[in-house]
Design a protein around this motif. Structure first.
Motif, PDB file in Angstrom:
ATOM      1  N   PHE A 140      69.134  83.385  85.103  1.00 13.76           N
ATOM      2  CA  PHE A 140      69.128  84.711  84.473  1.00 13.76           C
ATOM      3  C   PHE A 140      70.237  85.566  85.094  1.00 13.76           C
ATOM      4  O   PHE A 140      70.438  85.552  86.310  1.00 13.76           O
ATOM      5  N   ASN A 141      70.952  86.308  84.249  1.00 11.34           N
ATOM      6  CA  ASN A 141      71.976  87.234  84.727  1.00 11.34           C
ATOM      7  C   ASN A 141      72.164  88.277  83.637  1.00 11.34           C
ATOM      8  O   ASN A 141      71.527  88.200  82.577  1.00 11.34           O
ATOM      9  N   LEU A 142      73.024  89.243  83.891  1.00 13.96           N
ATOM     10  CA  LEU A 142      73.453  90.138  82.835  1.00 13.96           C
ATOM     11  C   LEU A 142      74.557  89.440  82.041  1.00 13.96           C
ATOM     12  O   LEU A 142      75.108  88.430  82.485  1.00 13.96           O
ATOM     13  N   GLY A 143      74.892  90.026  80.876  1.00 13.38           N
ATOM     14  CA  GLY A 143      75.990  89.491  80.092  1.00 13.38           C
ATOM     15  C   GLY A 143      77.351  89.847  80.656  1.00 13.38           C
ATOM     16  O   GLY A 143      78.368  89.249  80.298  1.00 13.38           O
ATOM     17  N   HIS A 144      77.413  90.879  81.522  1.00 20.62           N
ATOM     18  CA  HIS A 144      78.606  91.184  82.315  1.00 20.62           C
ATOM     19  C   HIS A 144      78.099  91.953  83.528  1.00 20.62           C
ATOM     20  O   HIS A 144      76.901  91.898  83.827  1.00 20.62           O
ATOM     21  N   GLY A 145      78.986  92.650  84.243  1.00 21.04           N
ATOM     22  CA  GLY A 145      78.594  93.222  85.526  1.00 21.04           C
ATOM     23  C   GLY A 145      77.663  94.426  85.432  1.00 21.04           C
ATOM     24  O   GLY A 145      77.611  95.108  84.404  1.00 21.04           O
ATOM     25  N   VAL A 146      76.948  94.668  86.531  1.00 18.60           N
ATOM     26  CA  VAL A 146      76.131  95.883  86.685  1.00 18.60           C
ATOM     27  C   VAL A 146      77.045  97.095  86.518  1.00 18.60           C
ATOM     28  O   VAL A 146      78.100  97.181  87.164  1.00 18.60           O
ATOM     29  N   LEU A 147      76.651  98.025  85.659  1.00 21.41           N
ATOM     30  CA  LEU A 147      77.437  99.254  85.504  1.00 21.41           C
ATOM     31  C   LEU A 147      77.163 100.169  86.704  1.00 21.41           C
ATOM     32  O   LEU A 147      76.030 100.222  87.204  1.00 21.41           O
ATOM     33  N   PRO A 148      78.199 100.880  87.183  1.00 19.82           N
ATOM     34  CA  PRO A 148      78.065 101.644  88.433  1.00 19.82           C
ATOM     35  C   PRO A 148      76.934 102.682  88.426  1.00 19.82           C
ATOM     36  O   PRO A 148      76.373 102.969  89.470  1.00 19.82           O
ATOM     37  N   THR A 149      76.580 103.226  87.261  1.00 22.85           N
ATOM     38  CA  THR A 149      75.550 104.270  87.224  1.00 22.85           C
ATOM     39  C   THR A 149      74.140 103.710  87.030  1.00 22.85           C
ATOM     40  O   THR A 149      73.182 104.460  86.846  1.00 22.85           O
ATOM     41  N   THR A 150      73.992 102.389  87.089  1.00 27.06           N
ATOM     42  CA  THR A 150      72.663 101.772  86.951  1.00 27.06           C
ATOM     43  C   THR A 150      71.761 102.197  88.106  1.00 27.06           C
ATOM     44  O   THR A 150      72.187 102.227  89.259  1.00 27.06           O
ATOM     45  N   ASP A 151      70.486 102.519  87.784  1.00 29.22           N
ATOM     46  CA  ASP A 151      69.511 102.883  88.816  1.00 29.22           C
ATOM     47  C   ASP A 151      69.117 101.613  89.586  1.00 29.22           C
ATOM     48  O   ASP A 151      68.585 100.667  88.992  1.00 29.22           O
ATOM     49  N   PRO A 152      69.351 101.574  90.906  1.00 27.90           N
ATOM     50  CA  PRO A 152      69.020 100.364  91.676  1.00 27.90           C
ATOM     51  C   PRO A 152      67.547  99.969  91.561  1.00 27.90           C
ATOM     52  O   PRO A 152      67.231  98.771  91.544  1.00 27.90           O
ATOM     53  N   ASP A 153      66.637 100.956  91.476  1.00 24.76           N
ATOM     54  CA  ASP A 153      65.215 100.614  91.350  1.00 24.76           C
ATOM     55  C   ASP A 153      64.923  99.879  90.043  1.00 24.76           C
ATOM     56  O   ASP A 153      64.040  99.023  89.978  1.00 24.76           O
ATOM     57  N   THR A 154      65.675 100.218  89.000  1.00 24.38           N
ATOM     58  CA  THR A 154      65.526  99.501  87.733  1.00 24.38           C
ATOM     59  C   THR A 154      65.923  98.042  87.907  1.00 24.38           C
ATOM     60  O   THR A 154      65.262  97.133  87.368  1.00 24.38           O
ATOM     61  N   LEU A 155      66.981  97.800  88.661  1.00 27.60           N
ATOM     62  CA  LEU A 155      67.390  96.411  88.926  1.00 27.60           C
ATOM     63  C   LEU A 155      66.293  95.665  89.675  1.00 27.60           C
ATOM     64  O   LEU A 155      65.963  94.524  89.345  1.00 27.60           O
ATOM     65  N   THR A 156      65.712  96.305  90.690  1.00 28.31           N
ATOM     66  CA  THR A 156      64.647  95.662  91.467  1.00 28.31           C
ATOM     67  C   THR A 156      63.470  95.305  90.561  1.00 28.31           C
ATOM     68  O   THR A 156      62.943  94.187  90.619  1.00 28.31           O
ATOM     69  N   ARG A 157      63.066  96.243  89.692  1.00 27.67           N
ATOM     70  CA  ARG A 157      61.932  95.981  88.799  1.00 27.67           C
ATOM     71  C   ARG A 157      62.268  94.894  87.787  1.00 27.67           C
ATOM     72  O   ARG A 157      61.402  94.093  87.406  1.00 27.67           O
ATOM     73  N   THR A 158      63.511  94.838  87.369  1.00 24.79           N
ATOM     74  CA  THR A 158      63.919  93.801  86.408  1.00 24.79           C
ATOM     75  C   THR A 158      63.827  92.416  87.053  1.00 24.79           C
ATOM     76  O   THR A 158      63.372  91.454  86.414  1.00 24.79           O
ATOM     77  N   VAL A 159      64.217  92.315  88.310  1.00 26.57           N
ATOM     78  CA  VAL A 159      64.096  91.031  89.018  1.00 26.57           C
ATOM     79  C   VAL A 159      62.625  90.619  89.100  1.00 26.57           C
ATOM     80  O   VAL A 159      62.277  89.451  88.833  1.00 26.57           O
ATOM     81  N   GLU A 160      61.742  91.584  89.418  1.00 27.91           N
ATOM     82  CA  GLU A 160      60.297  91.275  89.485  1.00 27.91           C
ATOM     83  C   GLU A 160      59.792  90.738  88.156  1.00 27.91           C
ATOM     84  O   GLU A 160      59.025  89.766  88.099  1.00 27.91           O
ATOM     85  N   LEU A 161      60.232  91.394  87.094  1.00 26.82           N
ATOM     86  CA  LEU A 161      59.823  91.006  85.741  1.00 26.82           C
ATOM     87  C   LEU A 161      60.263  89.563  85.437  1.00 26.82           C
ATOM     88  O   LEU A 161      59.485  88.758  84.910  1.00 26.82           O
ATOM     89  N   ILE A 162      61.492  89.238  85.774  1.00 22.25           N
ATOM     90  CA  ILE A 162      62.034  87.897  85.499  1.00 22.25           C
ATOM     91  C   ILE A 162      61.275  86.847  86.324  1.00 22.25           C
ATOM     92  O   ILE A 162      60.915  85.784  85.818  1.00 22.25           O
ATOM     93  N   HIS A 163      61.011  87.178  87.580  1.00 22.99           N
ATOM     94  CA  HIS A 163      60.306  86.220  88.441  1.00 22.99           C
ATOM     95  C   HIS A 163      58.850  86.021  88.011  1.00 22.99           C
ATOM     96  O   HIS A 163      58.256  84.972  88.287  1.00 22.99           O
ATOM     97  N   SER A 164      58.277  87.020  87.339  1.00 21.30           N
ATOM     98  CA  SER A 164      56.877  86.884  86.934  1.00 21.30           C
ATOM     99  C   SER A 164      56.733  86.134  85.608  1.00 21.30           C
ATOM    100  O   SER A 164      55.621  85.742  85.236  1.00 21.30           O
ATOM    101  N   ALA A 165      57.846  85.901  84.922  1.00 18.59           N
ATOM    102  CA  ALA A 165      57.768  85.153  83.652  1.00 18.59           C
ATOM    103  C   ALA A 165      57.502  83.678  83.937  1.00 18.59           C
ATOM    104  O   ALA A 165      57.956  83.148  84.943  1.00 18.59           O
TER     105      ALA A 165
END
Ligand code: CP3
Length: 360
Positions: free
Chosen positions: A332-357
Motif C-alpha cells: 500500500f502507498n499513495l499514488g504520489h508523494g505526501v503533500l506538505p500540508t497533510t495532517d500527520p495524524d491523518t497519516l497515522t490513522r490511515t496506516v492503522e486503517l490499512i493494517h486493520s484490513a
C-alpha cells in the motif's frame, strides 16, 4: 562489490519484513504500507531540523539523514523507512553545481544541453556518497526488525530532465528537443546518468538497504514508443546491474498508466502505480508475476475520515483483485508523494486503517 555480504539482516529466508514478503510473493504478516515523501515537510519535527540546516547539508550529514528517515517510522508505524535524500544528491556528489530550492526543487547552475556539456560531466566516485552509505548503516542499526529500509535513485530520464531544463518543467521542451534532435548526445547523457544511478544504488545496497525504488517521476511525459526507444535501454541496464543483490526493485513514475507495460519490461520486481489506474487494471497491463504498489490519491487525505475510509477500502479491494489477477503481492502507498500540508495524524490513522484490513 560483494552482493548481500553487508546485508545486516541477511534475512533472505526467514525475513520478517512484510514489504519484502509482499514484493516476493510470500505471505506478509500484515499488509505493508509506506508513503512516498513520508519523510519531510508534513512533519513538524522535520521542519524543526530543517530550520537550521539546508536541504543538501542535511542530505550529506549521516546523523541528520538517520534522524529524518526514522521520524515517520516512529510516528506512523509504517512498514518501511525510505532513505532521506534526493534524486539529485548523486549529481551533487559527482561535482555538478546545483541546489535544492524550497518550494521549487532542484536547480542546476549550468544546464546540460550540448555534446560538449555531456562529455564534460563528472563521474560519481563511491567516496563522494560515503556519507549516504554511513547514513544507511546508522539507520539499519536503529530500525526495528520488522521495518524495511528502502534506498532509491532517480532514473536516467528524470535526472536528465532536471539537468537539461535546469530545474522543474511543465513541457520538457529542451529535454525532448535533445532526445529527438540529437539521439547520439542523448544516449551518451543517458548512459552517463545510468552509470551514476547504478553507483549510487550500489553504495546503498552494499550498506544493506532491503529494497530499492527507481523514481522515473516524469517518464509519463513520453509515449510508450518513445519511452521504449529513448529511455528503456538505460533504465533496463540500471535494473540489470543491481539484480545480483537479490533485493526487491520497485519502479515508479507519475502519469504512467500507458507506460506500465514498458516500465515493467525494463525489469523491476514491483511496479508503482499512481492514482489514475486501479491496481487490478494495472495488473492487466503489467502481466502476472510482479507485485503492485500504490495507489491512494494523496489529496484524499484532505477529504475527511469517511472519504479516507471508503478510499482506503477501495484500494485494499483493488489490491486483493490485483492479486487474484496474478500480482504476487500488494504494497500500500499513495499514488504520489505526501503533500506538505497533510495532517500527520491523518497519516497515522490511515496506516492503522490499512493494517486493520484483512489480508487477501
Ligand atoms: O520521504 C521520502 O520520500 C524520502 C525523501 C525524498 C526526497 N526527495 C526529499 C525531499 C525522496 C524519495 C525524493 C525523491 C525526489 N526528489 C523525486 C522523486 C520522487 C517524486 O516525488 O516523484 C523528485 C522528482 C525529486 C526532486 C525534488 N526535490 C522535488 C520535486 C522537490 C520538491 C520541491 C518542493 O519544495 O516542493 C525536491 C525537494 C525535496 N526533496 C524536499 C524533500 C523533503 C523538500 C525540501 C524542503 O524541505 O525544503
Amino acid at each position: 562489490h560483494e552482493s548481500g555480504a553487508h546485508n545486516r539482516r541477511s534475512r533472505s529466508h526467514s525475513s520478517p519484513l512484510s514489504l519484502v514478503a509482499a514484493a516476493t510473493g510470500r505471505k506478509p504478516s500484515r499488509r505493508p504500507v509506506w508513503f512516498m515523501r513520508q519523510a519531510g515537510r508534513s512533519l513538524p519535527e522535520y521542519r524543526a531540523i530543517r530550520a537550521d540546516h539546508g536541504m543538501l547539508e542535511a542530505c550529506f550529514d549521516p546523523a541528520m539523514v538517520c534522524e529524518i528517515t526514522l521520524q515517520p517510522v516512529r510516528r506512523h508505524d509504517v512498514d518501511a523507512a525510505i532513505l532521506f535524500s534526493d534524486i539529485v544528491v548523486p549529481l551533487r556528489a559527482a561535482g555538478i553545481d546545483l541546489d535544492i530550492v524550497a518550494g521549487t526543487g532542484p536547480v542546476i547552475a549550468r544546464p546540460v544541453r550540448t555534446t560538449g556539456d555531456v562529455a564534460a560531466l563528472p563521474r560519481l566516485e563511491p567516496a563522494g556518497v560515503g556519507a549516504i552509505g554511513k547514513a544507511v548503516e546508522l539507520i539499519l542499526a536503529e530500525l526495528a526488525e520488522r521495518t524495511a529500509l528502502i534506498g532509491f535513485a532517480g532514473a536516467p530520464f528524470t535526472l536528465a530532465s532536471y539537468l537539461i531544463e535546469g530545474g522543474p518543467s511543465r513541457t520538457y521542451t529542451h529535454t525532448k528537443a535533445l532526445m529527438y534532435g540529437d539521439p547520439v548526445t542523448w544516449n551518451a547523457l543517458m548512459g552517463h546518468l545510468a552509470d551514476i544511478t547504478i553507483e549510487f544504488l550500489r553504495v546503498q545496497l552494499d550498506a544493506g538497504v532491503d529494497a530499492v525504488q527507481l523514481f522515473d517521476s516524469w517518464a509519463g511525459q513520453l509515449s510508450p514508443a518513445d519511452y521504449r526507444h529513448y529511455v528503456a535501454p538505460h533504465s533496463a541496464r540500471v535494473f540489470a546491474e543491481i539484480a545480483d543483490y537479490g533485493v526487491p526493485r520497485i519502479h515508479f513514475g507519475v502519469g504512467t498508466g500507458e507506460l506500465l507495460p514498458a516500465m515493467t519490461e525494463v525489469g523491476p520486481d514491483v511496479i508503482g502505480v499512481d492514482w489514475r489506474v486501479p491496481l487490478d487494471e494495472a495488473v492487466r497491463r503489467v502481466g502476472p508475476g510482479k507485485a503492485v504498489q500504490g495507489n491512494l490519491d494523496p489529496t484524499v487525505l484532505f477529504a475527511g475520515s469517511d472519504v479516507i475510509e471508503r478510499e482506503v477500502r477501495r484500494v485494499v479491494d483493488d489490491g486483493d483483485r490485483a492479486i487474484a489477477a496474478g500480482a504476487v503481492g500488494h504494497i500500500f502507498n499513495l499514488g504520489h508523494g505526501v503533500l506538505p500540508t497533510t495532517d500527520p495524524d491523518t497519516l497515522t490513522r490511515t496506516v492503522e486503517l490499512i493494517h486493520s484490513a484483512d489480508l487477501p
